[in-house]
Write an enzyme that holds these catalytic residues in place. Structure first.
Site, short mmCIF file in Angstrom:
data_model
loop_
_atom_site.label_atom_id
_atom_site.label_comp_id
_atom_site.label_asym_id
_atom_site.label_seq_id
_atom_site.Cartn_x
_atom_site.Cartn_y
_atom_site.Cartn_z
N GLY A 146 -18.09 -4.56 -0.77
CA GLY A 146 -17.49 -4.56 -2.09
C GLY A 146 -18.33 -3.86 -3.15
N PHE A 204 -16.45 -10.66 -5.69
CA PHE A 204 -16.49 -10.38 -4.25
C PHE A 204 -17.20 -11.51 -3.51
CE2 PHE A 204 -17.82 -8.39 -0.32
CZ PHE A 204 -16.70 -7.65 0.02
N MET A 207 -14.87 -14.60 -3.30
CA MET A 207 -13.79 -14.41 -2.32
C MET A 207 -14.33 -14.48 -0.90
SD MET A 207 -11.14 -11.61 -3.90
CE MET A 207 -12.32 -10.26 -3.92
N HIS A 216 0.83 -1.21 0.00
CA HIS A 216 0.00 0.00 0.00
C HIS A 216 0.86 1.26 0.00
CE1 HIS A 216 -3.72 -2.23 0.57
NE2 HIS A 216 -3.11 -2.93 1.51
N SER A 242 -14.63 2.18 3.63
CA SER A 242 -14.05 0.84 3.70
C SER A 242 -12.88 0.81 4.68
CB SER A 242 -13.59 0.41 2.31
OG SER A 242 -12.97 -0.85 2.35
#
Length: 262
Positions: free
Chosen positions: A227, A196, A199, A76, A105
Site C-alpha cells: 500500500g 492500510f 485494513m 473495475h 500491485s
C-alpha cells in the site's frame, strides 16, 4: 463515510465484498472457478439475499439487485462498459494510480488470487499488461474516459497517490462530493479505519482461504501487501523502466493526466 463514520456499526465486521458488491468479479468467478475456490462468505450472502436464484446468473450482480436502500457498488469496468446514463443517476468515485505502481500491485494480485493462478515473471506480466493481454485492460482508454469526465458533477476523480499523501484532505473533498456532512472527528475516524495498516489487521476482504495461493499469501503479504507509492522502483530494471516510459509517452498523447510516480 456513508454507514459507519462513528465506527459503531455492527455490520462493519462483515467481509468487505459482502457489504460492497463487486459487479466486475462475476466475469472471473464462473461456476468452475466458484466451485474451485469455494468462497463461502459470498455463497452465504447469496443464499440469504437471493433465495431460489442461480449462481450461474452472477453472484455479485444478483446480490446487488437484492440489497435494500442506498448501496455502495464497486467495479473495475471502464465507463464505456457501464450504462450510458450512469452519471445521470449515480455518484461515481474513480480512483486512478500511476501505471508503474499499479502494474506491480496487479502482478502480485494475479499471483496470489487463485482465480488467475499466474505463474510467469513480473517482466512478462508487465509486457502482457502493456499489450492489453490481462483482465480490465486496455489501461489508457479506461483512465482517459474518466479523466475527460472529471468535471462532471456526479464524477469524483481521485489519485491514489494523493490519498496516501493527504488522506484527510482528500476525504474532505469526498465528504463534499457525497454530501455526507461528516465532522472533522468523523473524518479522522474514517482515516484511521481505512488506513492500510488497519485494513490489513482486519484480514482479507474475502476471508475464504480457498481463494488465495496460501504459500504466496504468507510470503508476499496476501491481499493487502504494501500500500505504498513508488514501490515500482524496487522491481523495475533500467531496461524495463525505459520500455514503460516509452509506452506511457506513446499512449498518453495530448492528455494532461498529472501522474505522480512516487
Amino acid at each position: 463515510m456513508l454507514f459507519n463514520p462513528n465506527l459503531d456499526n455492527p455490520e462493519a465486521t462483515q467481509p468487505l465484498l459482502v457489504r460492497s458488491a463487486d459487479i466486475s468479479a462475476d466475469m472471473m468467478l464462473d461456476t468452475v472457478k466458484l466451485a474451485e475456490v469455494n468462497p463461502e462468505s459470498l455463497y452465504e450472502t447469496f443464499k440469504k439475499l437471493c433465495p431460489g436464484k442461480n449462481v450461474e446468473d452472477g453472484v455479485g450482480i444478483q446480490c446487488l439487485d437484492a440489497m435494500p436502500g442506498q448501496r455502495v457498488i464497486k467495479c473495475h469496468y471502464a465507463l464505456d462498459l457501464m450504462p450510458p446514463d450512469l452519471l445521470d443517476k449515480t455518484k461515481v468515485v474513480y480512483v486512478a494510480r500511476n501505471p508503474k505502481d499499479m502494474v506491480v500491485s496487479f502482478y502480485h494480485f494475479y499471483k496470489v488470487i487463485r482465480v488467475f493462478d499466474y505463474k510467469g515473471s513480473m517482466d512478462t506480466f508487465i509486457k502482457l499488461f502493456m499489450d492489453n493481454d490481462v483482465v480490465f485492460c486496455p489501461y489508457w482508454p479506461h483512465i482517459k474516459q474518466a479523466w475527460q469526465k472529471r468535471n462532471h458533477p456526479n464524477l469524483h476523480f481521485v489519485f491514489y497517490e494523493d490519498l496516501k499523501a493527504d488522506t484527510q484532505g482528500e476525504l474532505r473533498k469526498l465528504n463534499q462530493f457525497l454530501a455526507t456532512d461528516l465532522t472533522e472527528q468523523q473524518l479522522k475516524n474514517v482515516v484511521q479505519h481505512t488506513s492500510f495498516s488497519s485494513m490489513k489487521s482486519r484480514g482479507d476482504p474475502i476471508p475464504d482461504k480457498g481463494l488465495y495461493n496460501q504459500e504466496l499469501h504468507q510470503t508476499t503479504g496476501g491481499f493487502y501487501r504494501k500500500g505504498v507509492t513508488g514501490d515500482w522502483k524496487n522491481h523495475f530494471s533500467q531496461e524495463l523502466n525505459q520500455e514503460m516510459n516509452k509506452w506511457i509517452k506513446e499512449n498518453i498523447g495530448d492528455s494532461d493526466i498529472p501522474f505522480k510516480m512516487g
